[in-house]
Structures are given as structure tokens and as C-alpha cells.
Design an enzyme around this catalytic site. Structure first.
Site, PDB file in Angstrom:
ATOM      1  N   GLY A   8      -1.279   6.640  16.986  1.00 12.20           N
ATOM      2  CA  GLY A   8      -2.017   7.640  17.741  1.00 12.20           C
ATOM      3  C   GLY A   8      -3.234   8.146  16.981  1.00 12.20           C
ATOM      4  CG  ASN A   9      -5.126   8.494  12.485  1.00 12.60           C
ATOM      5  OD1 ASN A   9      -6.317   8.292  12.686  1.00 12.60           O
ATOM      6  ND2 ASN A   9      -4.672   9.121  11.414  1.00 12.60           N
ATOM      7  CG  ASP A  73       5.560   6.058   7.706  1.00 17.72           C
ATOM      8  OD1 ASP A  73       4.591   6.774   8.045  1.00 17.72           O
ATOM      9  OD2 ASP A  73       6.639   6.531   7.335  1.00 17.72           O
ATOM     10  CG  ASP A 159      -8.543   8.835   2.794  1.00 21.75           C
ATOM     11  OD1 ASP A 159      -7.424   8.512   2.332  1.00 21.75           O
ATOM     12  OD2 ASP A 159      -9.081   8.237   3.746  1.00 21.75           O
TER      13      ASP A 159
END
Length: 197
Positions: A8-9, A73, A159
Site C-alpha cells: 500500500g506504500n 517486509d 531513510d
């Protein structure tokens, strides 16, 4: 051939489309996203490991969509925190937290440690599943350090804190192309793409 990118990202889906091959042999591959399957419901990430979550997501997406699905994941493992946040990386600061809250908690957890004591790695486990429930796994790892604050505007999640091993930049300071050449996700998905038939 059609393959569902079961995430969904949107930023992750964009990265994956840059990483994954456009053809396997003489077969052209069309990568679809969850937006192409508005009724598809992704399962809760209830696994105790990255592997369990990747399998759960890929198998369920493939079953519902009726085509092969790729899912992953990813976890950030920090040595000084005994591998945390790990499988709970997306929920490190709580069940309904946002990435900024996770980053703040991570920085707070490492407060007082020197840079050399902040060793970490991103680990991605990718899963390719068929609608029949068969699956393959692949893993990719990227080592580095957790910095003392946010640096960079690109990327997502941790990040801006993650200084890439052998570089002086965080993942968020790299362009998408630079990141995709070295990332844990690239390593995992390049391996798994060799299993697409």
C-alpha cells in the site's frame, strides 16, 4: 504476464517498478498495484518475523487477485538495541504511529551513543507467491549507521537517519536511482525476480 506488487506504500511500489525486470525471457511483465484491485484487503502483519509477514502478505494478495504477487517486509535492526525495532519497525513508537514518531523514538533510544556504536542494517525479505499458495523467499541486507538527526529529503521511513556503510550520506540524501543501486530492497527483489517463471 501480470504480477501484483502487494504494497500500500506508493513510494515502495515506485521503487520496485524501477528495480524489477521488465521482461523475463521473451515474456513482458506488467506490474500491477493494489490500486488495480480496489476490493483486495491486505492482511494484518501478525508474523513474528520478517519472513512470516512477507509470506502472509504475498500469499493472501495472490489468492485474492488470482495472479502472482510480490510482497516484502523490511526491518531496521540496530545492534545497540539488540536488533530492534526489527519486525516492528513500522510500529516502533506504537501501533498507530507515523514515521516521524518512529524516528524520534529511535534517536531517543540511541541518545548518548557515539556514531560507531550506532551500527545497523536494513533487512528486506521478499516473497513471490502464486494464487495456489506456493511461494519463494529472498533476502537483502544493507549495512550502515544511525545518525544523530534527520538528513535528506528523499526516501521514507528511517531513510533520513540511516547513513549508508561506506558513504557519508543517508539514504534520504541519495537520489532514487542511487538508492536503488545499493538498497536492501533491490538486493532482495533482484534475487526473487530470478524465480519468476
Amino acid at each position: 504476464m501480470k504480477i501484483l506488487l502487494a504494497t500500500g506504500n506508493e513510494q515502495k511500489a515506485k521503487e520496485l517498478k524501477c528495480i524489477l525486470p521488465k521482461n523475463i525471457g521473451n515474456k513482458e511483465i506488467e506490474y500491477l498495484t493494489l490500486g488495480d484491485f480496489p476490493d483486495l484487503r491486505m492482511p494484518e502483519e501478525t508474523g513474528k518475523t520478517l519472513e512470516e509477514n512477507a509470506i502472509l502478505k504475498a500469499r493472501e494478495a495472490a489468492r485474492q487477485a488470482g495472479i502472482a504477487a510480490l510482497a516484502d517486509d523490511t526491518g531496521l535492526e540496530v545492534d545497540a538495541l539488540n536488533g530492534e525495532p526489527g519486525v516492528r519497525s513500522a510500529r516502533y513508537a506504537g501501533e498507530y504511529c507515523d514515521p516521524d514518531e518512529n524516528n524520534r523514538k529511535l534517536l531517543d533510544s540511541l541518545d548518548g551513543l557515539f556514531l560507531g556504536q550506532r551500527t545497523a542494517r536494513f533487512k528486506t525479505v521478499a516473497c513471490l507467491a502464486t494464487p495456489e499458495g506456493e511461494y519463494e523467499l529472498a533476502e537483502g541486507v544493507l549495512g550502515g549507521l544511525i545518525g544523530f538527526g534527520y538528513r535528506g529529503e528523499n526516501g521514507f521511513g528511517y531513510d533520513p537517519l540511516f547513513i549508508v556503510k561506506g558513504k557519508s550520506k543517508t539514504l534520504a540524501e541519495l537520489t532514487l536511482d542511487e538508492k536503488n543501486k545499493i538498497s536492501h530492497r533491490r538486493k532482495a527483489f533482484e534475487k526473487i525476480s530470478k524465480k519468476i517463471k
